[in-house]
Scaffold this active site. Structure first.
Site, PDB file in Angstrom:
ATOM      1  N   CYS A  86       5.521  -0.001   7.422  1.00 25.81           N
ATOM      2  CA  CYS A  86       5.179   1.155   6.591  1.00 25.81           C
ATOM      3  C   CYS A  86       6.398   1.517   5.759  1.00 25.81           C
ATOM      4  O   CYS A  86       7.513   1.522   6.274  1.00 25.81           O
ATOM      5  CB  CYS A  86       4.781   2.313   7.504  1.00 25.81           C
ATOM      6  SG  CYS A  86       4.353   3.812   6.598  1.00 25.81           S
ATOM      7  N   LEU A  87       6.170   1.821   4.491  1.00 29.72           N
ATOM      8  CA  LEU A  87       7.291   2.197   3.621  1.00 29.72           C
ATOM      9  C   LEU A  87       7.968   3.483   4.094  1.00 29.72           C
ATOM     10  O   LEU A  87       9.110   3.742   3.738  1.00 29.72           O
ATOM     11  CB  LEU A  87       6.812   2.348   2.170  1.00 29.72           C
ATOM     12  CG  LEU A  87       6.362   1.041   1.495  1.00 29.72           C
ATOM     13  CD1 LEU A  87       5.813   1.321   0.104  1.00 29.72           C
ATOM     14  CD2 LEU A  87       7.505   0.041   1.429  1.00 29.72           C
TER      15      LEU A  87
ATOM     16  N   GLN B  92       2.865  10.135   1.170  1.00 29.14           N
ATOM     17  CA  GLN B  92       4.169   9.479   1.344  1.00 29.14           C
ATOM     18  C   GLN B  92       5.140   9.814   0.207  1.00 29.14           C
ATOM     19  O   GLN B  92       6.345   9.661   0.354  1.00 29.14           O
ATOM     20  CB  GLN B  92       3.998   7.952   1.407  1.00 29.14           C
ATOM     21  CG  GLN B  92       3.314   7.460   2.664  1.00 29.14           C
ATOM     22  CD  GLN B  92       3.191   5.949   2.639  1.00 29.14           C
ATOM     23  OE1 GLN B  92       2.270   5.400   2.054  1.00 29.14           O
ATOM     24  NE2 GLN B  92       4.141   5.275   3.258  1.00 29.14           N
TER      25      GLN B  92
ATOM     26  N   GLY C 136       0.829  -1.190   0.000  1.00 36.29           N
ATOM     27  CA  GLY C 136       0.000   0.000   0.000  1.00 36.29           C
ATOM     28  C   GLY C 136       0.866   1.244   0.000  1.00 36.29           C
ATOM     29  O   GLY C 136       1.999   1.215   0.486  1.00 36.29           O
TER      30      GLY C 136
ATOM     31  N   HIS D 247      -2.838   7.774   6.529  1.00 33.75           N
ATOM     32  CA  HIS D 247      -1.801   8.653   5.958  1.00 33.75           C
ATOM     33  C   HIS D 247      -2.408   9.952   5.425  1.00 33.75           C
ATOM     34  O   HIS D 247      -1.798  11.015   5.501  1.00 33.75           O
ATOM     35  CB  HIS D 247      -1.081   7.959   4.797  1.00 33.75           C
ATOM     36  CG  HIS D 247       0.053   7.052   5.220  1.00 33.75           C
ATOM     37  ND1 HIS D 247       1.154   7.507   5.899  1.00 33.75           N
ATOM     38  CD2 HIS D 247       0.255   5.724   5.030  1.00 33.75           C
ATOM     39  CE1 HIS D 247       1.994   6.493   6.113  1.00 33.75           C
ATOM     40  NE2 HIS D 247       1.471   5.396   5.601  1.00 33.75           N
TER      41      HIS D 247
ATOM     42  N   HIS E 202      -4.798   1.654   7.136  1.00 32.64           N
ATOM     43  CA  HIS E 202      -3.454   2.211   7.320  1.00 32.64           C
ATOM     44  C   HIS E 202      -3.210   3.350   6.314  1.00 32.64           C
ATOM     45  O   HIS E 202      -2.717   4.414   6.683  1.00 32.64           O
ATOM     46  CB  HIS E 202      -2.436   1.070   7.131  1.00 32.64           C
ATOM     47  CG  HIS E 202      -0.994   1.480   7.145  1.00 32.64           C
ATOM     48  ND1 HIS E 202      -0.097   1.013   8.081  1.00 32.64           N
ATOM     49  CD2 HIS E 202      -0.280   2.300   6.323  1.00 32.64           C
ATOM     50  CE1 HIS E 202       1.094   1.542   7.837  1.00 32.64           C
ATOM     51  NE2 HIS E 202       1.019   2.315   6.768  1.00 32.64           N
ATOM     52  N   GLU E 203      -3.593   3.107   5.053  1.00 27.66           N
ATOM     53  CA  GLU E 203      -3.333   4.118   4.010  1.00 27.66           C
ATOM     54  C   GLU E 203      -4.221   5.344   4.177  1.00 27.66           C
ATOM     55  O   GLU E 203      -3.774   6.472   3.964  1.00 27.66           O
ATOM     56  CB  GLU E 203      -3.519   3.518   2.611  1.00 27.66           C
ATOM     57  CG  GLU E 203      -2.626   2.322   2.283  1.00 27.66           C
ATOM     58  CD  GLU E 203      -1.150   2.547   2.581  1.00 27.66           C
ATOM     59  OE1 GLU E 203      -0.677   3.692   2.499  1.00 27.66           O
ATOM     60  OE2 GLU E 203      -0.466   1.563   2.907  1.00 27.66           O
TER      61      GLU E 203
HETATM   62 ZN    ZN Z   1       2.332   3.498   5.676  1.00 25.86          ZN
END
Ligand code: ZN
Length: 167
Positions: free
Chosen positions: A91-92, A51, A46, A137, A133-134
């Site tokens: 998380c990236l 991000q 995701g 963000h 989660h996304e």
């Molecule tokens: Zn994330």
């Protein structure tokens, strides 16, 4: 298509509240394509536009085992939640850290697709967790916010250290 640079915690830009997309045009479709390419290359399941330093409400996810079921959500809204699921999340933007987070196990989400058409999606398990989660963000929220302050500070210190040594 292009690989985009992914911002890392504690970059303050990850704390911005993203603006709704007013028109799903070629620019947004290009963003979606680039985000998908960046997500798959990372690899991740995701990615949210903030991000990659775009403060707009766009999310891409693919929680399928084969990584062949991309979903893009523009202006996503969770319209119902049920149950409880505790999953280890990463998380990236917080690479190298994984912690348990409690979320709803089933959700229904309303969004616009790549063509700007409204649709609804019911999701459970990993896909539901990933979408929640996304969407967080988009509101400037990160999974580390669900952890204790001590844990979050410890992760932040380690991330800042990493940043000092990256060239
Ligand atoms: Zn994330």
């Amino acid at each position: 298509m292009a690989l985009l640079h992914i911002l890392r915690f504690p970059d303050p830009r990850l704390r911005l509240v993203s603006a709704p997309v007013s028109v799903v045009d070629e620019t947004i479709r290009q963003l979606i394509d680039d985000m998908l390419e960046t997500m798959y290359a990372a690899p991740g399941i995701g990615l949210a536009a903030p991000q990659v330093d775009v403060a707009q409400r766009v999310v891409v996810v693919d929680a399928s085992p084969e990584g062949d079921a991309p979903v893009c959500l523009v202006n996503p809204e969770i319209i119902s939640r049920e149950g409880v699921e505790i999953m280890e999340e990463g998380c990236l933007s917080v690479p190298g850290f994984h912690e348990n987070v409690e979320r709803a196990s089933r959700i229904k989400v309303r969004a616009l697709d790549r063509e700007g058409q409204p649709f609804e999606l019911e999701a459970e398990g990993l896909l539901a967790v990933c979408i929640q989660h996304e969407i967080d963000h988009l509101d400037g929220k990160l999974f580390v916010d669900y952890l204790s302050e001590i844990k979050r500070k410890r992760i932040q210190k380690k991330m800042e250290k990493q940043r000092r040594f990256s060239m």
